[in-house]
Design a protein around this motif. Structure first.
Motif, mmCIF file in Angstrom:
data_model
loop_
_atom_site.group_PDB
_atom_site.id
_atom_site.type_symbol
_atom_site.label_atom_id
_atom_site.label_comp_id
_atom_site.label_asym_id
_atom_site.label_seq_id
_atom_site.Cartn_x
_atom_site.Cartn_y
_atom_site.Cartn_z
ATOM 1 N N GLU A 154 0.790 -1.111 -0.034
ATOM 2 C CA GLU A 154 0.023 0.098 0.002
ATOM 3 C C GLU A 154 0.801 1.257 -0.039
ATOM 4 O O GLU A 154 2.005 0.988 0.475
ATOM 5 N N SER A 155 0.440 2.312 -0.484
ATOM 6 C CA SER A 155 0.922 3.483 -0.783
ATOM 7 C C SER A 155 1.243 4.110 0.593
ATOM 8 O O SER A 155 0.107 3.991 1.437
ATOM 9 N N TYR A 156 2.237 4.890 1.000
ATOM 10 C CA TYR A 156 2.640 5.676 1.930
ATOM 11 C C TYR A 156 2.309 7.121 1.692
ATOM 12 O O TYR A 156 3.234 7.442 0.541
ATOM 13 N N VAL A 157 1.814 8.122 2.145
ATOM 14 C CA VAL A 157 1.713 9.434 1.811
ATOM 15 C C VAL A 157 1.949 10.511 3.148
ATOM 16 O O VAL A 157 1.920 9.878 4.320
ATOM 17 N N TRP A 162 -3.090 11.876 4.096
ATOM 18 C CA TRP A 162 -3.991 10.721 4.631
ATOM 19 C C TRP A 162 -5.068 11.099 5.503
ATOM 20 O O TRP A 162 -6.153 10.275 5.444
ATOM 21 N N THR A 170 -4.315 3.806 1.777
ATOM 22 C CA THR A 170 -2.968 4.424 1.974
ATOM 23 C C THR A 170 -2.668 4.492 3.345
ATOM 24 O O THR A 170 -3.373 4.213 4.209
ATOM 25 N N TRP A 176 7.747 8.771 5.047
ATOM 26 C CA TRP A 176 6.993 8.002 3.665
ATOM 27 C C TRP A 176 7.684 8.448 2.581
ATOM 28 O O TRP A 176 7.328 7.863 1.522
#
Length: 498
Positions: A154-157, A162, A170, A176
């Motif tokens: 999963e993407s980190y923002v 978020w 996310t 990040w």
């Protein structure tokens, strides 16, 4: 031990070794097999991590299986092309074996035992515990562990994004925006181990240092250093306390940056003498991986690129080109500054008294008196043994080598530029706090230490050693002046060497 975990170690060697041999072409030199094992494994592991990030995002527990077909295809193609190139035309001349005296041979075996014992102890330490250092588990191991446990990447923002999009899949983290190649490297080994097994993942750090030790020994033997001197330099590097700490307490990215930058320097150092295009491509390839490992890798890539470009400029134009570049920079800065795109950092804005890096923060360039802390860290604390005492003394004693040897001069320029970058960072930016509290300062210095040892190897060799272990595809021996001497004794200039 699971067979998949063993494959996680062997498949990168198969693919990376093929790529190294393909780049080396039909050139032969002493230690080439050892150099292939070390440099090939690092190249293969970085490639495997990149492929895992491409094909294993939706099923991270099986990332190794997802990436293996592509890695095997790369290995098969590389070895096939290398074999076709190797057997095409006249076979290359073999390099004559050296026969050291019995006493020197005994000392060599003693050093080898010490190196092996050290790596056995380091591997045991790395496998004793889970990820332990603060930044290791809070930053570098956080993403791969979460991806393994979630079953997908999963993407980190940023925190603000978020919070603004709570329904999206996310996640957020203080770090990040860190590069993710090292995270996928950990996923590669963890998927081979059958799950998030931190001690087995940590062993990759021991493998990284061992691989660089093999590559360094092979390249230094190929440069003409005696077996004892080459292995002595290897032992001096792998016995540095801070290097050992980064293996025993595995998890930081700094060791991977150090060995990757060191391999780029090793391959490039061979190009400086032999002008083998494959070695130049290897050096550039390793350097291009740096921004994918850590943010400051972009700075080391910039410094490496600058010196590579200087080497390519004809000697008669270097002084004028350098003066022109400095004059242009002064004019542009006087007019308000400029922006420079750097991989991983974005558009870096540079102006008088200020550097703005989007991926990090703006830095106001003001003097910070941290000389005392830096001197204590380098010369009195038990971090580096006698390395920083020996380096300036060696440069002073071997100043004629720096004056007369093109390769040594270029390597010296590279190390000087790297030290200049650290000087600006610690003495002119808020990073001075890292020097005052003895935290990140030594980790950043660690990143250039393998390159420093490549320079040391260039300084300690005798000038007559150049070419003693170097032959090209035609069987010509490269002389220390950079010319090639044919079997008939005629000398032909080595292309581009000055």
């Amino acid at each position: 031990m699971r067979p998949d975990y063993l494959l996680a170690w062997l498949l990168p060697l198969l693919a990376g070794g093929g790529l190294w041999w393909l780049a080396n072409g039909r050139h032969t030199f002493r230690g080439q097999g050892v150099a292939m094992l070390g440099a090939g494994w690092i190249a293969g592991v970085l490639g495997a991590a990149a492929l895992a990030g491409v094909f294993g995002r939706d099923d991270t527990p099986h990332a190794l299986a997802a990436a293996t077909p592509s890695l095997l295809a790369v290995a098969a193609l590389a070895w096939l092309l290398a074999a076709l190139r190797w057997f095409r035309g006249r076979p290359p001349a073999s390099v004559p074996a050296s026969h050291p005296a019995p006493l020197l041979r005994g000392l060599w075996w003693l050093l080898l035992v010490l190196v092996v014992v050290r790596f056995a102890l380091l591997g045991d330490e790395a496998a004793l515990r889970p990820v332990f250092p603060w930044d290791a588990w809070s930053a570098w191991a956080f993403k791969p562990k979460s991806w393994l446990l979630l079953g997908q990447a999963e993407s980190y923002v940023p925190m603000a994004d978020w919070l603004a999009q709570p329904k999206l899949a996310t996640r957020t983290l203080a770090t990040w925006n860190y590069p993710e190649l090292l995270a996928w490297l950990q996923v590669w080994f963890a998927s081979g181990a059958g799950g998030w097994n931190e001690p087995l993942v940590n062993l990759a750090w021991c493998g990284a240092l061992a691989a660089f030790a093999l590559a360094a020994y092979g390249y230094w033997r190929g440069a003409g250093l005696s077996p004892l001197v080459a292995l002595g330099l290897v032992y001096a590097l792998v016995s540095l306390p801070l290097v050992d700490a980064h293996v025993a307490l595995a998890g930081y990215a700094d060791l991977w940056v150090a060995v990757t930058l060191g391999l780029a320097t090793l391959a490039w150092s061979r190009w400086l003498v032999t002008r083998e295009r494959g070695q130049w491509l290897l050096g550039v390839g390793f350097a291009l991986c740096l921004p994918a490992l850590k943010l400051e890798g972009a700075i080391w890539l910039l410094a490496f690129t600058a010196v590579v470009v200087v080497d390519l400029i004809p000697p008669r134009w270097r002084g004028r080109t350098g003066a022109g570049v400095l004059a242009a920079l002064a004019i542009v800065l006087a007019l308000g500054g400029f922006s420079l795109p750097l991989p991983g950092l974005g558009w870096v804005e540079i102006a008088w008294g200020r550097i703005a890096i989007p991926a990090v923060a703006p830095f106001e360039l003001t003097w910070h008196a941290v000389g005392g802390a830096m001197l204590e860290s380098l010369f009195t604390l038990p971090n580096w043994h006698l390395l920083w005492y020996a380096l300036p003394l060696l440069a002073l004693l071997r100043w004629r080598v720096l004056r007369d040897d093109h390769a040594a001069r270029m390597l010296g320029l590279l190390v000087l530029l790297q030290l200049a970058c650290l000087f600006v960072l610690f003495f002119f930016t808020s990073a001075a706090a890292w020097a005052e509290d003895f935290t990140s300062v030594n980790r950043l210095i660690l990143q250039i230490v393998p390159s420093v040892f490549v320079l040391v190897a260039a300084l300690v060799r005798e000038s007559r050693d150049w070419g003693s272990g170097i032959r090209d595809a035609r069987g010509s021996v490269v002389s220390r002046s950079g010319a090639r001497r044919s079997s008939a004794g005629a000398i032909a200039p080595a292309g581009g060497y000055s």
